[in-house]
Write a protein that holds these residues in place. Structure first.
Motif, short mmCIF file in Angstrom:
data_model
loop_
_atom_site.label_atom_id
_atom_site.label_comp_id
_atom_site.label_asym_id
_atom_site.label_seq_id
_atom_site.Cartn_x
_atom_site.Cartn_y
_atom_site.Cartn_z
N ASP A 156 0.83 -1.21 0.00
CA ASP A 156 0.00 0.00 0.00
C ASP A 156 0.86 1.26 0.00
O ASP A 156 0.52 2.26 -0.65
N ASP A 157 1.97 1.20 0.73
CA ASP A 157 2.89 2.35 0.76
C ASP A 157 3.47 2.61 -0.62
O ASP A 157 3.61 3.76 -1.05
N VAL A 158 3.82 1.53 -1.32
CA VAL A 158 4.38 1.67 -2.67
C VAL A 158 3.37 2.37 -3.58
O VAL A 158 3.71 3.32 -4.30
N LYS A 159 2.13 1.90 -3.57
CA LYS A 159 1.11 2.50 -4.42
C LYS A 159 0.89 3.96 -4.09
O LYS A 159 0.81 4.82 -4.98
N ASN A 160 0.82 4.29 -2.80
CA ASN A 160 0.57 5.67 -2.39
C ASN A 160 1.72 6.60 -2.79
O ASN A 160 1.48 7.72 -3.28
N ILE A 161 2.95 6.17 -2.59
CA ILE A 161 4.10 7.01 -2.96
C ILE A 161 4.20 7.13 -4.48
O ILE A 161 4.50 8.20 -5.01
N TYR A 162 3.94 6.03 -5.18
CA TYR A 162 3.96 6.07 -6.64
C TYR A 162 2.94 7.07 -7.18
O TYR A 162 3.26 7.91 -8.03
N ASP A 163 1.72 7.01 -6.66
CA ASP A 163 0.67 7.94 -7.10
C ASP A 163 1.04 9.38 -6.76
O ASP A 163 0.84 10.30 -7.57
N ALA A 164 1.57 9.60 -5.55
CA ALA A 164 1.91 10.96 -5.12
C ALA A 164 3.04 11.54 -5.96
O ALA A 164 3.01 12.73 -6.33
N LEU A 165 4.03 10.74 -6.30
CA LEU A 165 5.13 11.23 -7.13
C LEU A 165 4.66 11.54 -8.54
O LEU A 165 5.09 12.53 -9.15
N ASN A 166 3.78 10.70 -9.07
CA ASN A 166 3.26 10.96 -10.41
C ASN A 166 2.47 12.26 -10.46
O ASN A 166 2.48 12.96 -11.48
N GLU A 167 1.78 12.59 -9.37
CA GLU A 167 1.04 13.85 -9.33
C GLU A 167 1.97 15.06 -9.41
O GLU A 167 1.59 16.11 -9.91
N LEU A 168 3.20 14.89 -8.94
CA LEU A 168 4.18 15.97 -9.01
C LEU A 168 4.86 16.05 -10.37
O LEU A 168 5.59 17.00 -10.65
N GLY A 169 4.66 15.05 -11.20
CA GLY A 169 5.27 15.01 -12.52
C GLY A 169 6.57 14.23 -12.52
O GLY A 169 7.30 14.20 -11.54
N GLY A 170 6.83 13.57 -13.63
CA GLY A 170 8.05 12.77 -13.75
C GLY A 170 7.71 11.35 -14.14
O GLY A 170 6.54 10.94 -14.19
N ASN A 171 8.74 10.58 -14.45
CA ASN A 171 8.57 9.20 -14.87
C ASN A 171 9.08 8.26 -13.79
O ASN A 171 10.26 8.30 -13.42
N TYR A 172 8.20 7.43 -13.29
CA TYR A 172 8.54 6.49 -12.23
C TYR A 172 8.01 5.11 -12.61
O TYR A 172 7.02 4.98 -13.33
N GLU A 173 8.69 4.09 -12.12
CA GLU A 173 8.27 2.71 -12.35
C GLU A 173 8.01 2.05 -11.00
O GLU A 173 8.66 2.40 -10.01
N ALA A 174 7.07 1.12 -10.97
CA ALA A 174 6.69 0.55 -9.67
C ALA A 174 6.33 -0.93 -9.79
O ALA A 174 5.94 -1.41 -10.86
N ARG A 175 6.47 -1.61 -8.65
CA ARG A 175 6.00 -2.99 -8.53
C ARG A 175 5.28 -3.12 -7.19
O ARG A 175 5.86 -2.86 -6.14
N TYR A 176 4.00 -3.49 -7.25
CA TYR A 176 3.27 -3.77 -6.03
C TYR A 176 2.13 -4.74 -6.33
O TYR A 176 1.66 -4.84 -7.47
N ASN A 177 1.71 -5.46 -5.31
CA ASN A 177 0.64 -6.43 -5.44
C ASN A 177 -0.61 -5.93 -4.72
O ASN A 177 -0.52 -5.37 -3.64
N ASP A 178 -1.74 -6.16 -5.34
CA ASP A 178 -3.02 -5.90 -4.70
C ASP A 178 -3.59 -7.26 -4.30
O ASP A 178 -4.02 -8.05 -5.16
N LYS A 179 -3.58 -7.57 -3.01
CA LYS A 179 -3.98 -8.89 -2.55
C LYS A 179 -5.48 -9.12 -2.67
O LYS A 179 -5.94 -10.27 -2.71
N GLU A 180 -6.27 -8.05 -2.76
CA GLU A 180 -7.72 -8.19 -2.89
C GLU A 180 -8.13 -8.39 -4.35
O GLU A 180 -9.08 -9.12 -4.64
N ASP A 181 -7.45 -7.74 -5.26
CA ASP A 181 -7.77 -7.87 -6.68
C ASP A 181 -6.47 -7.78 -7.48
O ASP A 181 -5.90 -6.70 -7.65
#
Length: 275
Positions: A156-181
């Motif tokens: 969840d932390d990965v997803k939140n930081i990834y989304d927050a950084l993208n809102e500031l602009g820039g290119n980021y790559e991420a890996r995270y699992n959603d255990k519910e879906d």
């Protein structure tokens, strides 16, 4: 472990035998799996591992086995020899001094570290998580960092930081699992690009980056004990040059009680006084 198939096409697991079996990261296999490897060996069994990096031990049914205890399980018919390896020899000594204070059953021996890098780790307090996010982007830009791992405790932390950084602009790559879906899981990591990579401590195991940024250390769970501490140790030792640790609120006890404050700096850059 490989599989054959029965008449219905169902998988049947079995361990084939071999003259030589080589196992890496053996600290993350269960006791039963290690015994299967040994029993399948005809001549020589080679294994490499580091108990301090056994970050899956709490997730494995039956538990894992400390590396120094594996040798006693090898039958006399197999010639067992030990070859000590350097512990994280690529770590800069300033980083190693901090990381070894976090690791479980680790010993700091300066001569085992071969890096000439002298960048001192930085453990920096911010007002809140958003301030940490802004700082991540600022540090990457101002320091011209091109090989960056941004590591976090939980998916969840990965997803939140990834989304927050993208809102500031820039290119980021991420890996995270959603255990519910699982459809909501993401893996855009491309190690041929220079984009910052965002993932959990566990996902970073076996990887290395020039610079490691560990935000949201306030999410470190003191109650999980050794397993989370080992994961933090793994995260801290993924760098071969720079280490930035960020937190809001109180510095977790795992740092405050184990790391001498003289071993790290508390600012993003060195302060130069006006003459």
């Amino acid at each position: 472990m490989v599989y054959s198939r029965d008449d219905n096409g169902e998988k049947i697991p079995y361990m084939p035998t071999a003259d030589y079996i080589i196992v890496d990261e053996i600290q993350d296999f269960t006791k039963e799996e290690i015994e299967e490897f040994i029993n399948a060996t005809k001549k020589n069994f080679f294994f490499f591992g580091d108990t301090a990096q056994s970050i899956f031990d709490g997730l494995k049914e039956g538990g894992t086995l400390p590396v120094d205890q594996i040798k006693i399980k090898i039958p006399q018919a197999l010639d067992a020899k030990s070859f000590p390896l350097y512990r994280n020899y690529r770590l800069p000594i300033p980083v190693a001094k901090v990381a070894q204070s976090i690791g479980i059953d680790t010993e700091y021996v300066e001569g085992t570290y071969k890096s000439n890098e002298q960048s001192v780790p930085r453990i920096i307090k911010y007002d809140n998580v958003q301030s940490q996010v802004v700082a991540i982007k600022r540090i990457i830009q101002t320091q011209n960092l091109t090989d960056v791992g941004i590591l976090l405790p939980h998916n969840d932390d990965v997803k939140n930081i990834y989304d927050a950084l993208n809102e500031l602009g820039g290119n980021y790559e991420a890996r995270y699992n959603d255990k519910e879906d699982w459809h909501n899981s993401k893996d855009t990591l491309n190690f041929r690009s220079t984009n910052p990579k965002i993932m959990t401590y566990h996902s970073a195991k076996g990887l290395q980056f020039e610079s490691i940024i560990l935000p949201m250390l306030e999410d470190y769970d003191e109650e999980h004990g050794e397993s989370d501490r080992k994961a933090l140790y793994v995260a801290m030792t993924r760098t071969y040059r720079n280490l930035y640790i960020m937190y809001s609120g109180s510095l977790p006890d795992v740092i405050r009680n184990n790391v001498d404050s003289s071993l790290y700096k508390t600012t993003e850059t060195d302060t130069i006084e006006d003459i």
